[in-house]
Scaffold this motif. Structure first.
Motif, PDB file in Angstrom:
ATOM      1  N   ALA A  82       1.267  -5.078  -9.362  1.00 17.22           N
ATOM      2  CA  ALA A  82       0.689  -4.930  -8.024  1.00 17.22           C
ATOM      3  C   ALA A  82       0.668  -6.247  -7.273  1.00 17.22           C
ATOM      4  O   ALA A  82       0.942  -6.307  -6.058  1.00 17.22           O
ATOM      5  CB  ALA A  82      -0.726  -4.363  -8.134  1.00 17.22           C
ATOM      6  N   ILE A  83       0.333  -7.327  -7.967  1.00 17.96           N
ATOM      7  CA  ILE A  83       0.288  -8.642  -7.320  1.00 17.96           C
ATOM      8  C   ILE A  83       1.685  -9.077  -6.904  1.00 17.96           C
ATOM      9  O   ILE A  83       1.882  -9.650  -5.826  1.00 17.96           O
ATOM     10  CB  ILE A  83      -0.370  -9.663  -8.268  1.00 17.96           C
ATOM     11  CG1 ILE A  83      -1.854  -9.313  -8.450  1.00 17.96           C
ATOM     12  CG2 ILE A  83      -0.226 -11.080  -7.720  1.00 17.96           C
ATOM     13  CD1 ILE A  83      -2.520 -10.085  -9.564  1.00 17.96           C
ATOM     14  N   VAL A  84       2.673  -8.794  -7.751  1.00 15.29           N
ATOM     15  CA  VAL A  84       4.060  -9.124  -7.395  1.00 15.29           C
ATOM     16  C   VAL A  84       4.489  -8.344  -6.160  1.00 15.29           C
ATOM     17  O   VAL A  84       5.064  -8.897  -5.214  1.00 15.29           O
ATOM     18  CB  VAL A  84       5.002  -8.817  -8.581  1.00 15.29           C
ATOM     19  CG1 VAL A  84       6.453  -8.880  -8.137  1.00 15.29           C
ATOM     20  CG2 VAL A  84       4.750  -9.806  -9.709  1.00 15.29           C
ATOM     21  N   LEU A  85       4.190  -7.050  -6.130  1.00 12.86           N
ATOM     22  CA  LEU A  85       4.534  -6.243  -4.960  1.00 12.86           C
ATOM     23  C   LEU A  85       3.821  -6.763  -3.717  1.00 12.86           C
ATOM     24  O   LEU A  85       4.413  -6.874  -2.641  1.00 12.86           O
ATOM     25  CB  LEU A  85       4.150  -4.786  -5.196  1.00 12.86           C
ATOM     26  CG  LEU A  85       5.059  -3.976  -6.119  1.00 12.86           C
ATOM     27  CD1 LEU A  85       4.416  -2.641  -6.467  1.00 12.86           C
ATOM     28  CD2 LEU A  85       6.408  -3.749  -5.464  1.00 12.86           C
ATOM     29  N   GLY A  86       2.552  -7.092  -3.857  1.00 13.55           N
ATOM     30  CA  GLY A  86       1.793  -7.575  -2.716  1.00 13.55           C
ATOM     31  C   GLY A  86       2.256  -8.928  -2.219  1.00 13.55           C
ATOM     32  O   GLY A  86       2.175  -9.220  -1.008  1.00 13.55           O
ATOM     33  N   SER A  87       2.768  -9.779  -3.111  1.00 12.22           N
ATOM     34  CA  SER A  87       3.216 -11.113  -2.699  1.00 12.22           C
ATOM     35  C   SER A  87       4.471 -11.045  -1.837  1.00 12.22           C
ATOM     36  O   SER A  87       4.813 -12.012  -1.162  1.00 12.22           O
ATOM     37  CB  SER A  87       3.484 -11.979  -3.936  1.00 12.22           C
ATOM     38  OG  SER A  87       4.634 -11.516  -4.634  1.00 12.22           O
ATOM     39  N   LEU A  88       5.153  -9.890  -1.847  1.00 15.59           N
ATOM     40  CA  LEU A  88       6.361  -9.733  -1.044  1.00 15.59           C
ATOM     41  C   LEU A  88       6.086  -9.149   0.328  1.00 15.59           C
ATOM     42  O   LEU A  88       6.999  -8.902   1.089  1.00 15.59           O
ATOM     43  CB  LEU A  88       7.363  -8.842  -1.788  1.00 15.59           C
ATOM     44  CG  LEU A  88       7.845  -9.407  -3.124  1.00 15.59           C
ATOM     45  CD1 LEU A  88       8.725  -8.412  -3.837  1.00 15.59           C
ATOM     46  CD2 LEU A  88       8.588 -10.713  -2.906  1.00 15.59           C
ATOM     47  N   GLY A  89       4.809  -8.925   0.641  1.00 10.18           N
ATOM     48  CA  GLY A  89       4.453  -8.440   1.971  1.00 10.18           C
ATOM     49  C   GLY A  89       3.697  -7.126   1.895  1.00 10.18           C
ATOM     50  O   GLY A  89       3.652  -6.468   0.858  1.00 10.18           O
ATOM     51  N   PRO A  90       3.057  -6.709   3.015  1.00 10.60           N
ATOM     52  CA  PRO A  90       2.331  -5.435   3.042  1.00 10.60           C
ATOM     53  C   PRO A  90       3.243  -4.268   2.693  1.00 10.60           C
ATOM     54  O   PRO A  90       4.374  -4.182   3.163  1.00 10.60           O
ATOM     55  CB  PRO A  90       1.837  -5.342   4.491  1.00 10.60           C
ATOM     56  CG  PRO A  90       1.874  -6.741   5.004  1.00 10.60           C
ATOM     57  CD  PRO A  90       3.003  -7.425   4.292  1.00 10.60           C
ATOM     58  N   MET A  91       2.734  -3.352   1.886  1.00 10.87           N
ATOM     59  CA  MET A  91       3.571  -2.260   1.420  1.00 10.87           C
ATOM     60  C   MET A  91       4.035  -1.346   2.551  1.00 10.87           C
ATOM     61  O   MET A  91       5.138  -0.818   2.535  1.00 10.87           O
ATOM     62  CB  MET A  91       2.818  -1.421   0.381  1.00 10.87           C
ATOM     63  CG  MET A  91       2.647  -2.132  -0.940  1.00 10.87           C
ATOM     64  SD  MET A  91       4.210  -2.552  -1.753  1.00 10.87           S
ATOM     65  CE  MET A  91       4.385  -4.270  -1.331  1.00 10.87           C
ATOM     66  N   ASP A  92       3.160  -1.130   3.573  1.00 10.49           N
ATOM     67  CA  ASP A  92       3.563  -0.190   4.622  1.00 10.49           C
ATOM     68  C   ASP A  92       4.744  -0.709   5.432  1.00 10.49           C
ATOM     69  O   ASP A  92       5.481   0.068   6.032  1.00 10.49           O
ATOM     70  CB  ASP A  92       2.381   0.129   5.539  1.00 10.49           C
ATOM     71  CG  ASP A  92       1.820  -1.122   6.212  1.00 10.49           C
ATOM     72  OD1 ASP A  92       2.170  -2.230   5.779  1.00 10.49           O
ATOM     73  OD2 ASP A  92       1.047  -0.972   7.164  1.00 10.49           O
ATOM     74  N   THR A  93       4.940  -2.024   5.456  1.00 12.68           N
ATOM     75  CA  THR A  93       6.129  -2.562   6.129  1.00 12.68           C
ATOM     76  C   THR A  93       7.264  -2.834   5.145  1.00 12.68           C
ATOM     77  O   THR A  93       8.434  -2.736   5.503  1.00 12.68           O
ATOM     78  CB  THR A  93       5.781  -3.863   6.876  1.00 12.68           C
ATOM     79  OG1 THR A  93       5.227  -4.807   5.952  1.00 12.68           O
ATOM     80  CG2 THR A  93       4.782  -3.590   7.984  1.00 12.68           C
ATOM     81  N   THR A  94       6.913  -3.147   3.897  1.00 12.66           N
ATOM     82  CA  THR A  94       7.947  -3.420   2.893  1.00 12.66           C
ATOM     83  C   THR A  94       8.828  -2.200   2.665  1.00 12.66           C
ATOM     84  O   THR A  94      10.049  -2.299   2.617  1.00 12.66           O
ATOM     85  CB  THR A  94       7.294  -3.848   1.569  1.00 12.66           C
ATOM     86  OG1 THR A  94       6.584  -5.061   1.773  1.00 12.66           O
ATOM     87  CG2 THR A  94       8.346  -4.071   0.492  1.00 12.66           C
ATOM     88  N   TRP A  95       8.184  -1.025   2.514  1.00 15.70           N
ATOM     89  CA  TRP A  95       8.985   0.176   2.274  1.00 15.70           C
ATOM     90  C   TRP A  95       9.903   0.468   3.461  1.00 15.70           C
ATOM     91  O   TRP A  95      11.018   0.929   3.312  1.00 15.70           O
ATOM     92  CB  TRP A  95       8.086   1.381   2.022  1.00 15.70           C
ATOM     93  CG  TRP A  95       7.177   1.246   0.847  1.00 15.70           C
ATOM     94  CD1 TRP A  95       5.835   1.461   0.830  1.00 15.70           C
ATOM     95  CD2 TRP A  95       7.521   0.880  -0.498  1.00 15.70           C
ATOM     96  NE1 TRP A  95       5.324   1.245  -0.420  1.00 15.70           N
ATOM     97  CE2 TRP A  95       6.339   0.890  -1.258  1.00 15.70           C
ATOM     98  CE3 TRP A  95       8.718   0.534  -1.129  1.00 15.70           C
ATOM     99  CZ2 TRP A  95       6.312   0.587  -2.609  1.00 15.70           C
ATOM    100  CZ3 TRP A  95       8.687   0.219  -2.471  1.00 15.70           C
ATOM    101  CH2 TRP A  95       7.497   0.248  -3.204  1.00 15.70           C
TER     102      TRP A  95
END
Length: 427
Positions: A256-269
Motif C-alpha cells: 500500500a505504501i509503495v502504491l501510495g508513493s506513486l501518487g493518489p490512486m484515483d489519478t494513478t489508475w
C-alpha cells in the motif's frame, strides 16, 4: 442470537477472517495516501509497530477471552458492560458501523470497476457530480451502480446465503492479497510511465500511519472474541494471528505504501489509460474492485444479526429497507470515500471497547453476564471514547496521535481501577 459453530482450525476461522482485513483495498488505498511526504521505510516501520499493537493489545487477549467463554461478542461483553450496555455498544453500535464499512466496500468496488473500464478505453468521463439541494452527489452512473450492488448484497443476506458468504470470504482474502502485491509490483515497475516517484524524506516514527492502522483494525479486532471462540485451542488462535495479522499485514501495508508513493490512486489508475500496460492495470483494478465486494456481504450479515438481536420485531422487509439506506447513502454523498475519518471514528469507539475487554480477560470472575448497565465498564469505555474522538471533533488536537491507542490505554486503565470495588456488587 445464533449459537457459535463447532470449533475448527485456524486456517478455516481466524486466518481468512483477519486476512480479509489486512488485504482489504479500501483500507490499503487510504493508508497509501497518509504521510505521503515521509520516507517509505519510516511509514512501513510505523505500520509494523501498529500491527504488533493490534496483535498484542487487541487480538490476542480478546481471542483468548472468546476461546474461554465460547460466546458471541455482545454476550461476552455483558460481563464488563452489563447486558444492556453490551446490547447497545457491542450490538447496535457495532452493527451500525458494520453497515458503514459495508458502504465503503460497495463505494470502492463501484468506482474501481468504472476506473478499470476507463483504463481499457471502454468508458468515457463518468465522474461528473451533480449538486442537489446543496448536497454534492456521486455521478448518476455511480449512484445506479451503488443501488444495484447494495440490492444484490442485501438480498443475498436476506436469502440466508451465509454458506456462500463464508466461501466468498475464504476465497477473497488470499486473492485480494495477491492482487494488491501484484498491483504494487506493476506500479513500481511502471512508476515513471504512470507518473510519480518514491518519497525520500526520513523523519522517523509516523504517528498518523500508526493511528490509521490501529484505528481501522479496532472494529474488526473486537470480533476476535467470536473468531477466537470458533478456534480449537490457543495454538490455533496464535497461528491465525501470526499468519493473518503480522505476516500478511506486513506485506500488504508495504504494498500500500509503495502504491501510495506513486501518487493518489484515483489519478494513478486513470493515467494508466495512457500507459503501454493499460490492459494489465485495468484488469488489476477491475479484479480489486470486484474482490472488495466480499466484505460487504459479511458486513450486511453482521448488521442484520446485531439489529435483529436487539429488535426481534424487525422483520425482513423493515431490516432490508434500513440496511439499504445505510449501505447506499454514505456512498451516494461521497462520505464512504473518506476512509481515514471513518477509521478514526471507528477506532475511537471500538479501541476502548477492546481495552475494557482486554482487562476483563484477566479477571477471575470474567464470563459472568451482569444485568443492566455496569458503571465501571461504561465509564471506562466512555473515557476512552472521549480521548479517541478528540482529534476528530477538535482539529486543534490533531497532533494527539495515535488517539485510538490512547483511547485503548485510558479505557483499560480506568476499568482496571474502577472494576475492583465493584467486583462483588450487583449492577
Amino acid at each position: 442470537m445464533a449459537p457459535m459453530p463447532p470449533p475448527r482450525g485456524w486456517a478455516r476461522t481466524v486466518a481468512p477472517a483477519f486476512l480479509g482485513v489486512v488485504t482489504w483495498f479500501p483500507l490499503l488505498d487510504a493508508l497509501g495516501a497518509i504521510d505521503a511526504g515521509a520516507a517509505v521505510g519510516d511509514r512501513w516501520l510505523s505500520c509494523l509497530l501498529a500491527l504488533g499493537a493490534c496483535y498484542a493489545l487487541v487480538y490476542l487477549p480478546l481471542a483468548g477471552l472468546g476461546l474461554r467463554t465460547r460466546g458471541r461478542l455482545p454476550v461476552v461483553a455483558a460481563s464488563a458492560l452489563g447486558a444492556r450496555g453490551a446490547e447497545w455498544i457491542a450490538g447496535v453500535l457495532h452493527g451500525s458501523f458494520a453497515a458503514l464499512w459495508g458502504s465503503v466496500a460497495i463505494w470502492y468496488s463501484v468506482r474501481m470497476t468504472l476506473d478499470g473500464l476507463s483504463a481499457w478505453g471502454l468508458l468515457g468521463h463518468w465522474d461528473a457530480r451533480p449538486e442537489v439541494m446543496g448536497v454534492t452527489l456521486e455521478s448518476p452512473l455511480v449512484l445506479a451502480s451503488l443501488a444495484w450492488w447494495a440490492f444484490i448484497i442485501i438480498a443475498a443476506n436476506g436469502l440466508n446465503l451465509m454458506g456462500v458468504i463464508a466461501a466468498l470470504m475464504r476465497v477473497y482474502a488470499p486473492f485480494a492479497g495477491v492482487l494488491v502485491v501484484a498491483a504494487a509490483a506493476v506500479a513500481w515497475w511502471n512508476g515513471e510511465a504512470i507518473g510519480g516517484g518514491s518519497a525520500a524524506r526520513a523523519g522517523g516514527f509516523e504517528p498518523r500511519s500508526f493511528q490509521f492502522v490501529f484505528a481501522a483494525f479496532a472494529f474488526a479486532g473486537v470480533m476476535a472474541v467470536e473468531w477466537g471462540a470458533a478456534t480449537r485451542d490457543r495454538r490455533d488462535a496464535r497461528l491465525g494471528g501470526w499468519t493473518a495479522i503480522l505476516a500478511a499485514g506486513a506485506v500488504t501495508t508495504l504494498a500500500a505504501i509503495v502504491l501510495g508513493s506513486l501518487g493518489p490512486m484515483d489519478t494513478t489508475w486513470r493515467r494508466a489509460a495512457d500507459s503501454a500496460d493499460r490492459w494489465m492495470i485495468g484488469a488489476l483494478v477491475l479484479l480489486l474492485g470486484l474482490a472488495s465486494l466480499a466484505p460487504a456481504c459479511y458486513a450486511s450479515s453482521l448488521f442484520a444479526s446485531r439489529f435483529r438481536a436487539h429488535w426481534p420485531g424487525m422483520g425482513k422487509w423493515k431490516g432490508v429497507g434500513l440496511s439499504y439506506l445505510l449501505f447506499v447513502v454514505p456512498g451516494a454523498v461521497g462520505f464512504a470515500g473518506d476512509v481515514e475519518t471513518i477509521a478514526g471514528i471507528s477506532g475511537a469507539l471500538f479501541a476502548p471497547l477492546a481495552g475494557v475487554l482486554a482487562v476483563e480477560a484477566l479477571r477471575r470472575d470474567q464470563g459472568e453476564i451482569r444485568p443492566g448497565w455496569r458503571i465501571p465498564g461504561i465509564a471506562a469505555w466512555g473515557a476512552g471514547v472521549v480521548v479517541g474522538l478528540a482529534p476528530v471533533v477538535a482539529p486543534g488536537l490533531g497532533r494527539l496521535q495515535p488517539a485510538a491507542l490512547m483511547g485503548w490505554g485510558v479505557a483499560a486503565a480506568v476499568y482496571a481501577v474502577a472494576a475492583r470495588p465493584w467486583a462483588a456488587r450487583p449492577s
